[in-house]
Write an enzyme that holds these catalytic residues in place. Structure first.
Site, PDB file in Angstrom:
ATOM      1  N   SER A  22       0.807  -1.227   0.000  1.00  0.00           N
ATOM      2  CA  SER A  22       0.000   0.000   0.000  1.00  0.00           C
ATOM      3  C   SER A  22       0.837   1.273   0.000  1.00  0.00           C
ATOM      4  CB  SER A  22      -0.940   0.016   1.203  1.00  0.00           C
ATOM      5  OG  SER A  22      -0.220   0.177   2.413  1.00  0.00           O
ATOM      6  N   LYS A  65       0.975   4.761   6.818  1.00  0.00           N
ATOM      7  CA  LYS A  65       0.403   5.631   5.778  1.00  0.00           C
ATOM      8  C   LYS A  65       1.130   6.981   5.793  1.00  0.00           C
ATOM      9  CE  LYS A  65      -2.816   2.557   4.918  1.00  0.00           C
ATOM     10  NZ  LYS A  65      -2.688   1.708   3.708  1.00  0.00           N
TER      11      LYS A  65
END
Length: 257
Positions: free
Chosen positions: A71, A142
């Protein structure tokens, strides 16, 4: 014939004293086992101290973190072991736009709930703290796009994110990805973060929780630390700095004023 004397001489109940050869063998065996016990005991004690030291270092200062998914590609790749700086926000510092952070997603990305067997959880937590096993399923990595007070919009006419009215060119995006296929226009509440993955087409991030309680915002208190280095493999050893993409973004108060 004196049979009584013969029986007395051959009586098996009489235990003979060990001869010189047997006694010396026993002494040598004891002498060899004792020196071996010392090094093994010292090695075990040293190993225990090293593990305890690493666990304390991981808990309070720098924690290895194994990247389990794609990701955050191309910035972070599957199998990378990064070093998470746990002191980055501990003494009054706050996450900034562009920081890559590791956070506990309970209450924002996943529901609060039972974490399973406490013994198994402790073992897994210790392995993850040393970078030997994958992190807990509730831990995420993230990039911070918006901080408290920011207005984040997707997207402008050129398909770029806007933060406080400033368009963002994102050089860290995965080749071929757009900033977002999901339109949004949100204001980040104080004390929370809006976070996205660099591989937007493969990232489950704040966009996926727009309709959930909290709207995909991550409380700053759930941030574990900032990813400052890629430590493994050696060929990818590098530091991660906040990109210049957000340098021109005005403060939220100035933008809204």
């Amino acid at each position: 014939m004196d049979t009584e004397a013969q029986h007395t001489e051959r009586d098996p109940s009489a235990t003979p004293a060990p001869g010189p050869a047997e006694g010396s063998r026993s002494a040598r065996s004891g002498a060899l086992s004792r020196p071996l016990e010392g090094p093994w005991r010292k090695a075990a004690a040293l190993l225990t101290l090293c593990v305890v030291f690493l666990l304390l270092l991981s808990h309070f200062v720098v924690q290895p973190f194994l990247i389990p998914s794609g990701s955050m590609e191309p910035t972070l790749q599957v199998g990378d072991r990064v070093l998470v700086n746990k002191l980055a926000y501990r003494f009054g510092g706050e996450p900034r736009r562009g920081d890559v952070v590791v956070f506990d997603g309970r209450g924002s990305f996943v529901r609060e709930g039972d974490q399973g067997n406490p013994v198994g959880r402790a073992v897994r937590s210790a392995g993850a703290a040393l970078g030997l096993t994958e992190p807990a399923e509730t831990d995420y990595v993230k990039r911070v796009i918006g901080v408290g007070g920011d207005r984040v919009v997707c997207c402008d006419r050129r398909g770029r994110l806007q933060v406080n009215g400033a368009a963002i060119d994102e050089p860290y995006l995965h080749p071929g990805d757009s900033p977002s296929q999901v339109p949004f226009d949100i204001v980040v509440p104080d004390g929370t973060l809006w976070v996205l993955g660099d591989h937007r087409s493969r990232s489950s991030d704040s966009r996926d929780h727009l309709g959930d309680p909290g709207g995909g915002m991550v409380p700053t208190g759930r941030v574990i630390g900032r990813v400052d280095w890629i430590g493994w493999p050696f060929g990818r050893w590098t530091s991660l700095g906040g990109p210049a993409a957000f340098a021109h973004v005005p403060d939220a108060g100035a933008a809204h004023g």
